[in-house]
Motif scaffolding. Structure first.
Motif, PDB file in Angstrom:
ATOM      1  N   GLY A   1       0.830  -1.204   0.000  1.00 16.59           N
ATOM      2  CA  GLY A   1       0.000   0.000   0.000  1.00 16.59           C
ATOM      3  C   GLY A   1       0.861   1.248   0.000  1.00 16.59           C
ATOM      4  N   TRP A   2       0.348   2.291  -0.659  1.00 17.52           N
ATOM      5  CA  TRP A   2       1.087   3.559  -0.726  1.00 17.52           C
ATOM      6  C   TRP A   2       0.782   4.358   0.535  1.00 17.52           C
ATOM      7  CZ3 TRP A   2       0.057   8.834  -0.909  1.00 17.52           C
ATOM      8  CH2 TRP A   2       1.117   9.647  -1.368  1.00 17.52           C
ATOM      9  N   VAL A   3       1.827   4.790   1.205  1.00 14.66           N
ATOM     10  CA  VAL A   3       1.638   5.617   2.397  1.00 14.66           C
ATOM     11  C   VAL A   3       2.592   6.803   2.374  1.00 14.66           C
ATOM     12  CG1 VAL A   3       0.698   3.837   3.932  1.00 14.66           C
ATOM     13  CG2 VAL A   3       3.173   4.095   3.744  1.00 14.66           C
ATOM     14  N   SER A   4       2.206   7.824   3.097  1.00 14.88           N
ATOM     15  CA  SER A   4       2.987   9.050   3.208  1.00 14.88           C
ATOM     16  C   SER A   4       3.004   9.455   4.674  1.00 14.88           C
ATOM     17  CB  SER A   4       2.306  10.139   2.367  1.00 14.88           C
ATOM     18  OG  SER A   4       2.914  11.391   2.590  1.00 14.88           O
ATOM     19  N   ASP A   5       4.142   9.934   5.128  1.00 12.69           N
ATOM     20  CA  ASP A   5       4.223  10.539   6.456  1.00 12.69           C
ATOM     21  C   ASP A   5       5.393  11.517   6.445  1.00 12.69           C
ATOM     22  OD1 ASP A   5       6.543   9.020   6.782  1.00 12.69           O
ATOM     23  OD2 ASP A   5       5.535   7.481   7.964  1.00 12.69           O
ATOM     24  N   ARG A   6       5.782  12.012   7.617  1.00  9.06           N
ATOM     25  CA  ARG A   6       6.832  13.019   7.668  1.00  9.06           C
ATOM     26  C   ARG A   6       8.152  12.520   7.080  1.00  9.06           C
ATOM     27  NH1 ARG A   6       5.636  18.228   9.695  1.00  9.06           N
ATOM     28  NH2 ARG A   6       7.723  18.509   8.882  1.00  9.06           N
ATOM     29  N   SER A   7       8.326  11.176   7.052  1.00 11.43           N
ATOM     30  CA  SER A   7       9.606  10.666   6.549  1.00 11.43           C
ATOM     31  C   SER A   7       9.620  10.490   5.031  1.00 11.43           C
ATOM     32  CB  SER A   7       9.955   9.346   7.242  1.00 11.43           C
ATOM     33  OG  SER A   7       9.065   8.337   6.816  1.00 11.43           O
ATOM     34  N   GLY A   8       8.464  10.606   4.371  1.00 12.43           N
ATOM     35  CA  GLY A   8       8.452  10.505   2.910  1.00 12.43           C
ATOM     36  C   GLY A   8       7.306   9.640   2.412  1.00 12.43           C
ATOM     37  N   TYR A   9       7.360   9.305   1.116  1.00 17.15           N
ATOM     38  CA  TYR A   9       6.371   8.439   0.465  1.00 17.15           C
ATOM     39  C   TYR A   9       6.991   7.065   0.293  1.00 17.15           C
ATOM     40  CZ  TYR A   9       4.771  13.020  -1.282  1.00 17.15           C
ATOM     41  OH  TYR A   9       4.366  14.314  -1.406  1.00 17.15           O
ATOM     42  N   ARG A  10       6.195   6.020   0.417  1.00 19.67           N
ATOM     43  CA  ARG A  10       6.727   4.672   0.186  1.00 19.67           C
ATOM     44  C   ARG A  10       5.581   3.682   0.006  1.00 19.67           C
ATOM     45  NH1 ARG A  10       6.693   5.815   5.420  1.00 19.67           N
ATOM     46  NH2 ARG A  10       5.598   4.392   6.810  1.00 19.67           N
ATOM     47  N   TYR A  11       5.914   2.507  -0.484  1.00 23.79           N
ATOM     48  CA  TYR A  11       4.992   1.379  -0.465  1.00 23.79           C
ATOM     49  C   TYR A  11       5.339   0.509   0.728  1.00 23.79           C
ATOM     50  CZ  TYR A  11       2.928   2.569  -4.885  1.00 23.79           C
ATOM     51  OH  TYR A  11       2.243   3.220  -5.857  1.00 23.79           O
ATOM     52  N   ASP A  12       4.322   0.090   1.472  1.00 26.40           N
ATOM     53  CA  ASP A  12       4.542  -0.709   2.679  1.00 26.40           C
ATOM     54  C   ASP A  12       3.608  -1.913   2.659  1.00 26.40           C
ATOM     55  OD1 ASP A  12       5.041  -1.580   5.352  1.00 26.40           O
ATOM     56  OD2 ASP A  12       5.471   0.507   5.922  1.00 26.40           O
ATOM     57  N   GLU A  13       4.116  -3.057   3.100  1.00 24.47           N
ATOM     58  CA  GLU A  13       3.279  -4.263   3.142  1.00 24.47           C
ATOM     59  C   GLU A  13       2.361  -4.276   4.355  1.00 24.47           C
ATOM     60  OE1 GLU A  13       5.786  -7.702   2.622  1.00 24.47           O
ATOM     61  OE2 GLU A  13       6.595  -6.903   0.749  1.00 24.47           O
ATOM     62  N   ILE A  14       2.628  -3.399   5.297  1.00 22.19           N
ATOM     63  CA  ILE A  14       1.836  -3.331   6.522  1.00 22.19           C
ATOM     64  C   ILE A  14       1.109  -1.987   6.563  1.00 22.19           C
ATOM     65  CG2 ILE A  14       1.976  -3.266   9.057  1.00 22.19           C
ATOM     66  CD1 ILE A  14       2.619  -6.012   7.885  1.00 22.19           C
ATOM     67  N   ASP A  15      -0.178  -2.031   6.916  1.00 21.48           N
ATOM     68  CA  ASP A  15      -0.935  -0.800   7.153  1.00 21.48           C
ATOM     69  C   ASP A  15      -0.436  -0.202   8.468  1.00 21.48           C
ATOM     70  OD1 ASP A  15      -2.749   1.101   7.989  1.00 21.48           O
ATOM     71  OD2 ASP A  15      -4.536  -0.123   7.597  1.00 21.48           O
ATOM     72  N   PRO A  16       0.158   0.987   8.441  1.00 21.53           N
ATOM     73  CA  PRO A  16       0.712   1.537   9.683  1.00 21.53           C
ATOM     74  C   PRO A  16      -0.367   1.815  10.735  1.00 21.53           C
ATOM     75  CG  PRO A  16       0.884   3.131   7.877  1.00 21.53           C
ATOM     76  CD  PRO A  16       0.417   1.847   7.279  1.00 21.53           C
ATOM     77  N   ASP A  17      -1.626   1.972  10.308  1.00 24.35           N
ATOM     78  CA  ASP A  17      -2.690   2.236  11.288  1.00 24.35           C
ATOM     79  C   ASP A  17      -3.178   0.956  11.964  1.00 24.35           C
ATOM     80  OD1 ASP A  17      -2.438   4.844  10.561  1.00 24.35           O
ATOM     81  OD2 ASP A  17      -4.569   5.180  10.149  1.00 24.35           O
ATOM     82  N   SER A  18      -3.343  -0.121  11.182  1.00 26.86           N
ATOM     83  CA  SER A  18      -3.870  -1.365  11.770  1.00 26.86           C
ATOM     84  C   SER A  18      -2.738  -2.256  12.286  1.00 26.86           C
ATOM     85  CB  SER A  18      -4.685  -2.141  10.728  1.00 26.86           C
ATOM     86  OG  SER A  18      -3.817  -2.711   9.759  1.00 26.86           O
ATOM     87  N   GLY A  19      -1.527  -2.039  11.784  1.00 29.15           N
ATOM     88  CA  GLY A  19      -0.419  -2.926  12.130  1.00 29.15           C
ATOM     89  C   GLY A  19      -0.491  -4.280  11.438  1.00 29.15           C
TER      90      GLY A  19
END
Ligand code: MD6
Ligand code: FE
Length: 219
Positions: A74-92
C-alpha cells in the motif's frame, strides 16, 4: 443501464470528451460501469479492514483526499516521505487482499489499452468529498516504470488535470465520469496530473462521494 441520465453535473465546457490523452495514455469511457457495484462492495470490505485516512505529506500537510489500500503493498505518506509498505501503519496488519473483481477489471482494462499481462500488486483507493482536490504530482514511487497505471473513477464526476512531463506544463482539463478508466504508461508514465476540487452532487451509487481506484505494479 446507464447512469448518464442522472449525471449531476453538466459537461464542463473546458473538459471535452478526450479519449486519447497522449502517447500510451487513454480514457476508456464507461469501461467499469458494469463492474461498478461489485467494485464499490469491494471498497466497503477493504475499508472495513483498513479504514480511510488522511495522510500527512512529508512537508507536514494533511491531504484532503482520504486513502486506503488493498493488495500486497500500500502507498503511504508521512513526515519521513512516500513509500509502499506491506503493513498498514494504522492497523499494524497487512493490507486487505485485492478483491477478485478489482484484479479482473484492472487486467481487462490494461489489456484493452494495449498493456497485456498487467500484474498489479497494489491498489490505492482514494475518496473525495466536495471540495477535495489532489494537487499536480507524478506517480514515481514504483520501481518498474514500464508497467502502466490503471485508474478507475466511480461515483461523482471529477475534472482530471493532465499536464506534461514538467511541473510547469499547463494541464488540460478532462472530465472523468462514473465508470471511466484511465490507463497510462509508456512515454506518458511520468506525466504530472491531479484532480480539481470536487463539485458537490448526488450519485445513485456513491451519493456525495467520488471513489478512485489506482492499480500499480510497484516492483
Ligand atoms: C484520481 N488519480 O483520479 C487520482 N495517478 O483520483 C491519480 O492520481 C492517478 O488517475 C496515476 C495514474 C492515474 C491516476
Ligand atoms: Fe497519481
Amino acid at each position: 443501464m446507464t447512469f448518464d441520465l442522472f449525471d449531476p453535473l453538466p459537461a464542463d465546457a473546458d473538459a471535452p470528451a478526450v479519449d486519447n490523452l497522449g502517447p500510451g495514455a487513454m480514457v476508456l469511457r464507461g469501461f467499469a460501469r458494469e463492474a461498478a457495484p461489485a467494485l464499490l462492495a469491494g471498497v466497503g470490505e477493504v475499508s472495513a479492514g483498513s479504514h480511510f485516512r488522511h495522510l500527512i505529506t512529508p512537508g507536514g500537510l494533511r491531504m484532503s483526499v482520504a486513502m486506503t489500500n488493498c493488495g500486497q503493498r500500500g502507498w503511504v505518506s508521512d513526515r519521513s516521505g512516500y513509500r509502499y509498505d506491506e503493513i498498514d501503519p494504522d492497523s499494524g496488519q497487512p493490507w486487505p487482499s485485492m478483491p477478485r473483481p478489482f484484479l479482473d477489471l484492472a487486467v481487462r482494462a490494461a489489456d484493452a489499452a494495449g498493456y497485456a499481462g498487467f500484474a498489479p500488486d497494489a491498489c490505492l483507493i482514494n475518496r473525495y468529498l466536495p471540495g477535495t482536490r489532489l494537487s499536480l504530482h507524478q506517480d514515481r514511487d514504483e520501481l518498474d516504470l514500464r508497467a502502466p497505471i490503471v485508474s478507475v473513477s466511480l461515483g461523482l464526476p471529477a475534472i482530471f488535470l493532465w499536464g506534461g512531463l514538467r511541473r510547469a506544463d499547463r494541464p488540460a482539463r478532462v472530465r472523468l465520469a462514473h465508470g471511466d478508466v484511465v490507463v497510462w504508461g509508456g512515454p506518458s508514465r511520468l506525466v504530472f496530473h491531479g484532480i480539481a476540487p470536487l463539485a458537490a452532487g448526488d450519485h445513485p451509487l456513491t451519493h456525495g462521494e467520488r471513489i478512485n481506484l489506482t492499480f500499480r505494479k510497484t516492483r
